[in-house]
Scaffold this active site. Structure first.
Site, mmCIF file in Angstrom:
data_model
loop_
_atom_site.group_PDB
_atom_site.id
_atom_site.type_symbol
_atom_site.label_atom_id
_atom_site.label_comp_id
_atom_site.label_asym_id
_atom_site.label_seq_id
_atom_site.Cartn_x
_atom_site.Cartn_y
_atom_site.Cartn_z
ATOM 1 N N HIS A 56 -56.533 49.253 -46.531
ATOM 2 C CA HIS A 56 -55.334 49.718 -45.822
ATOM 3 C C HIS A 56 -55.576 51.033 -45.085
ATOM 4 O O HIS A 56 -54.693 51.883 -45.002
ATOM 5 C CB HIS A 56 -54.147 49.875 -46.788
ATOM 6 N N ASN A 129 -46.975 43.484 -49.410
ATOM 7 C CA ASN A 129 -47.641 42.975 -48.209
ATOM 8 C C ASN A 129 -46.641 42.166 -47.386
ATOM 9 O O ASN A 129 -45.521 41.902 -47.846
ATOM 10 C CB ASN A 129 -48.820 42.069 -48.591
ATOM 11 N N TYR A 339 -54.242 52.633 -57.574
ATOM 12 C CA TYR A 339 -53.607 53.367 -56.467
ATOM 13 C C TYR A 339 -53.593 54.876 -56.708
ATOM 14 O O TYR A 339 -54.122 55.634 -55.890
ATOM 15 C CB TYR A 339 -52.205 52.817 -56.177
#
Ligand code: NDP
Length: 500
Positions: A56, A129, A339
């Site tokens: 990303h 997403n 993350y």
């Protein structure tokens, strides 16, 4: 602007007398190290880049708000969802997945769809997403999967062999691969696509009753896609097309919005759904679990500085406020670690103090210091303490879930169910136009892979839907009979039969 506000300064706030000439010897041949303004300017420039996100990396984003339109308080006690009309400030970031920071927005790729809700009970991040499913369902496969989406480690070129070798050896990917190679894999812009949590999450109410949920953010602009040819052309003429579209539309006062819906599954229904309801390679049929309206998300403010507000934005699917919790989804559990871990690497230990990441609520705990610390909390710096420091509150406990059993590396056993939803998408949902483009998009990509890999993947498509596999095989000039034979084998037999 006042005269004094226009005065250039160093980073120490000291007025600068000259920004065009370095301090040198009389003949201008040697530069003096004592020119602290020059040294600071070059040294800062050398450090302008931070590590790129591994996935990303290329993205765009904007600020806005979320407004509740329907009462969902019987399912969740999340404070930001407590009242119709209640508004919460948000930040959204959209992205491609595989390409680097300078890559084209129109690449065939899932699109990241991340939203940070600055609620009065801390930050809630929806990190999804534009696709309702994912390629894999165990986080241990994630680094391998991403390697196949990036460059070959030897040639630094895209690698169709790696891409389809992994897909065909990981057939639970066929559902997401079908969505990716349909024209929804090249959305016209970030405004013209849906967003999904993809994973199930838990919602729980005041009474402690819990539900499994999936969120759908449906674009109010309507779905609009690029064909493969349009996407390829735009990658050359306007590689930042989606970034430009989002920024310019907001600047023009056209504020994109999404209607937010929830699917709700009762815990006892999850036990008898016919497949693992927490398997992120599968959707919950909207016929079984209709979309219940929740609210509206609107983006109405561009960033004032892209780097500060979008590049430094840090989302985590583990940022969940009271009323929302994670589910027994293995992929989600890996993401919940990964993350914030990548943000610590990318932005530093105190990444959550950067204004765009900081909650609007006050942070109170005993964590201290670290690089770039902005908090000036004093003593006590330990818990428990008898100096009236902040204390946990048991009323925020998440409802317990039963996890009895044996801890081991339990493997999913592939079943026909792993191909079924891709088959439904192909057979029932896609129009003839969509199907033609899907097959054509696949063929144009997989034709660069080795024949044995083409055969193995065509068999996977065939298992999903006979016509689907047949058309891919025909497009590649493969023997349909051979593909059918491979499709009738078990996964292990098929892998063996196509080993070389
Ligand atoms: P429905 O007929 O109720 O819904 C079909 C869904 O497919 C719609 O949401 C539609 O989106 C979406 N869709 C249409 N074209 C594509 C595409 N190229 N890629 C991805 N999604 C597309 O069916 P079910 O809920 O019973 O599901 C049937 C199949 O639809 C599933 O196997 C899955 O592949 C797909 N799907 C299901 C979703 C779900 O949450 N149940 C969500 C998205 C897709 P739109 O409304 O914008 O036309």
């Amino acid at each position: 602007m006042e005269e004094k506000n226009k005065r250039m300064t160093t980073n120490q706030g000291i007025p600068v007398d000259n920004d065009q000439a370095s301090i040198t010897t009389q003949n201008q041949h040697l530069t003096l190290l004592s020119d602290t303004h020059l040294v600071e300017k070059l040294a800062h420039f050398d450090r302008e880049r931070i590590p790129e996100r591994v996935v990303h990396a290329k993205g765009a984003g904007a600020h806005g708000y979320f407004e509740v339109t329907n009462d969902v308080t019987k399912y969740t006690c999340a404070s930001f969802l407590s009242q119709i009309g209640k508004k919460t400030e948000i930040l959204a970031r959209f992205s491609t997945v595989g390409g680097g920071r300078g890559s084209a927005d129109t690449a065939r790729d899932p699109r990241g769809f991340a939203v940070k809700f600055y609620t009065e009970e801390g930050n809630y991040d929806m990190v999804g997403n534009n696709t309702p499913v994912f390629f894999i369902r165990d986080a241990i496969k994630f680094p391998d999967f991403i390697h196949t989406q990036k460059k070959n480690p030897v040639s630094n070129l895209d690698d169709a062999d790696a891409f389809w070798d992994f897909m065909s050896l990981t057939p639970e990917s066929v559902h997401q691969a079908t969505i990716l190679f349909s024209d929804r894999g090249t959305p016209y812009s970030y405004r013209h696509m849906h967003g999904f949590t993809s994973h199930a999450y838990m919602w729980y109410n005041e009474k402690g009753e819990h539900f499994w949920i999936k969120l759908h953010f449906r674009t109010d602009q309507g779905i609009k896609n690029l064909t493969r040819q349009q996407a390829t052309e735009l990658a050359g003429t306007d590689p930042d097309h989606a970034t430009r579209d989002l920024f310019d539309s907001i600047k023009r006062g056209e504020h994109p919005s999404w209607s937010v819906y929830v699917q709700i599954m009762k815990p006892e229904e999850a036990d008898r759904y016919g497949f693992d309801a927490f398997d992120v390679t599968k959707t919950w049929s909207q016929k079984d679990y209709p979309l219940i309206p929740v609210g509206k998300m609107v983006l109405d403010r561009n960033p004032e500085n892209y780097f500060t507000e979008i590049e430094q934005a840090a989302f985590s699917p583990g940022n969940l406020v009271p009323g929302i919790a994670i589910s027994p989804d293995k992929m989600l559990q890996g993401r919940v670690f990964s993350y914030p871990d990548t943000h610590r690497h990318r932005l530093g230990a105190n990444f959550d103090m950067i204004p765009v990441n900081a909650p609007k609520t006050q942070v109170r705990n005993y964590q201290r210091d670290g690089a770039m610390n902005m908090h000036s909390y004093g003593a006590p710096n330990y818990y428990p303490n008898s100096f009236d420091g902040p204390a946990p509150d048991k009323k925020y406990a998440v409802p317990p879930v039963d996890v009895a059993g044996i801890a081991a590396r339990h493997e999913y056993q592939l079943s026909d169910m792993d191909y079924q939803q891709a088959g439904v998408l192909y057979g029932r949902v896609l129009s003839e136009y969509d199907k033609t483009n899907l097959v054509d998009n696949i063929v144009s990509h997989i034709k660069n892979a080795a024949r044995r890999i083409q055969l193995r993947q065509a068999a996977v498509f065939y298992k999903a839907h006979e016509e689907y596999g047949t058309r891919v095989a025909q497009g590649l000039g493969l023997d349909v009979g051979e593909v059918k034979k491979l499709a009738e084998m078990s996964h292990e037999e098929r892998v063996k039969a196509t080993a070389q």
